[in-house]
Design an enzyme around this catalytic site. Structure first.
Site, short mmCIF file in Angstrom:
data_model
loop_
_atom_site.label_atom_id
_atom_site.label_comp_id
_atom_site.label_asym_id
_atom_site.label_seq_id
_atom_site.Cartn_x
_atom_site.Cartn_y
_atom_site.Cartn_z
N LYS A 176 0.89 -1.17 0.00
CA LYS A 176 0.00 0.00 0.00
C LYS A 176 0.92 1.22 0.00
CE LYS A 176 -4.38 1.26 2.19
NZ LYS A 176 -5.38 0.87 1.18
C1 LIG Z 1 -6.48 0.06 0.80
C2 LIG Z 1 -6.89 -0.38 -0.55
C3 LIG Z 1 -7.97 -1.26 -0.75
C4 LIG Z 1 -8.85 -1.75 0.37
O1 LIG Z 1 -8.15 -2.50 1.30
P1 LIG Z 1 -8.75 -2.73 2.76
O2 LIG Z 1 -7.72 -3.53 3.45
O3 LIG Z 1 -10.01 -3.43 2.61
O4 LIG Z 1 -8.92 -1.37 3.35
C5 LIG Z 1 -8.23 -1.67 -2.05
N1 LIG Z 1 -7.51 -1.24 -3.08
C6 LIG Z 1 -6.47 -0.39 -2.93
C7 LIG Z 1 -5.72 0.05 -4.13
C8 LIG Z 1 -6.14 0.06 -1.67
O5 LIG Z 1 -5.11 0.89 -1.51
#
Ligand SMILES: *Cc1c(COP(=O)(O)O)cnc(C)c1O
Length: 309
Positions: free
Chosen positions: A161
């Site tokens: 992320k």
């Molecule tokens: C954070 C994110 C999500 C969702 O992830 P969760 O863990 O459910 O919050 C989905 N796609 C992307 C690109 C993200 O950065």
């Protein structure tokens, strides 16, 4: 989108500092090269008393793993970070909150090669309502397939992320909003449905849910929670590639993510999905999800990190 409301303290490299003092230098490496990674976590007030952070351990494990993927290790252990999240919530007296841990390459050298110095880490908390709007949460959002493809795993890695990865999301989101839609849907470089700018996607046909496999997408914790919830509710869940025309013809579709929670999709590329409002399966998943995150449902209690102050 409402303006950010400051809270009293931000956790900054191990200390709680006043919100306005949590500042960095303009020559911080991450600001120039996107060398950062973050988490988005939510805490909910529990009807049975106190509050709980949803899947805190899993979020902080992914945070540490983002650092591993990027070769920018987190200077704090997962356990330290879990404690720091709870400390930040209680110091700010937040019963419900959106929680944003961020690690970034700070000030000290301007070459592309990141300096050896440890990363800076912050944890901020604030109030954040329905990310795609209260109406979207209830009636469903309108979505446009983006002209931007989702990152290929050999350009930027989707399991981290990472701040830099979000340039891809920003391009897609701005395009969709300027065209009058609520959210962008990105396809992978092969043309299969990938995910939205910050949410994973599910489609529903009959009693079967389908979601993108973990090829080009972020491994969403909401996605994982919904796979488990839906199976326990008796639905079949498949992790399989699908095309945009399969989405067009789905009975129902929805996005999920920590920020967006469970948001129904009512329209894609000007095609009405199903009956053009939140479908019954989506509604049942949404209801179950909200009962799990605040502890109303006793099942999945191990997903909650309780706290009170
Ligand atoms: C954070 C994110 C999500 C969702 O992830 P969760 O863990 O459910 O919050 C989905 N796609 C992307 C690109 C993200 O950065």
């Amino acid at each position: 989108m409402p303006a950010l409301e400051p809270t009293p303290f931000i956790w900054f490299n191990g200390k709680l500092v006043p919100w306005n003092e949590a500042q960095v230098h303009v020559l911080s490496h991450a600001l120039h090269y996107g060398t950062s990674y973050f988490e988005g976590i939510r805490a909910y007030r529990c009807p049975t008393g106190g509050s709980a952070v949803f899947r805190l351990k899993d979020h902080m494990r992914r945070f540490v793993n983002s650092g591993k993927i990027l070769g920018l290790p987190c200077p704090w252990s997962q356990a330290d970070l879990e404690k720091a999240v709870i400390d930040t919530l209680t110091a700010n007296k937040m019963e419900t909150a959106y929680i944003r841990p961020l690690a970034f390459v700070g000030y000290g050298s301007m070459g592309v090669l990141p300096p050896e110095a440890p990363l800076d880490v912050i944890i901020a908390v604030w109030s954040w309502g329905a990310y795609l709007g209260a109406e979207g949460m209830d009636k469903g959002v309108r979505v446009k397939t983006s002209s931007f493809s989702r990152i290929h795993p050999n350009t930027l890695m989707s399991k981290a992320k990472a701040g830099g990865n979000y340039v891809n999301s920003v391009l897609a989101k701005v395009e969709a909003v300027k065209c009058g839609y609520d959210e962008a849907l990105m396809l992978d470089v092969q043309g299969f449905v990938s995910e939205a700018s910050g949410e994973n996607i599910f489609i529903v046909r009959g009693n079967t849910l389908k979601t993108t496999p973990l090829t080009s997408v972020l491994e969403g914790i909401s996605r994982d929670s919904i796979i488990k919830l839906a199976r326990d509710m008796g639905y079949t869940v498949e992790e399989q590639l699908f095309t945009r025309d399969e989405l067009y013809c789905a009975d129902e579709a929805f996005f999920c993510g920590t920020a967006a929670e469970v948001t129904p999709i009512r329209e894609v590329d000007n095609r009405i999905i199903g009956e053009g409002h939140a479908g019954s399966v989506t509604k049942s998943i949404q209801r179950a999800f909200f009962q799990v995150v605040d502890g109303s449902s006793a099942k999945y209690a191990d997903w909650l990190a309780h706290y009170s102050f």
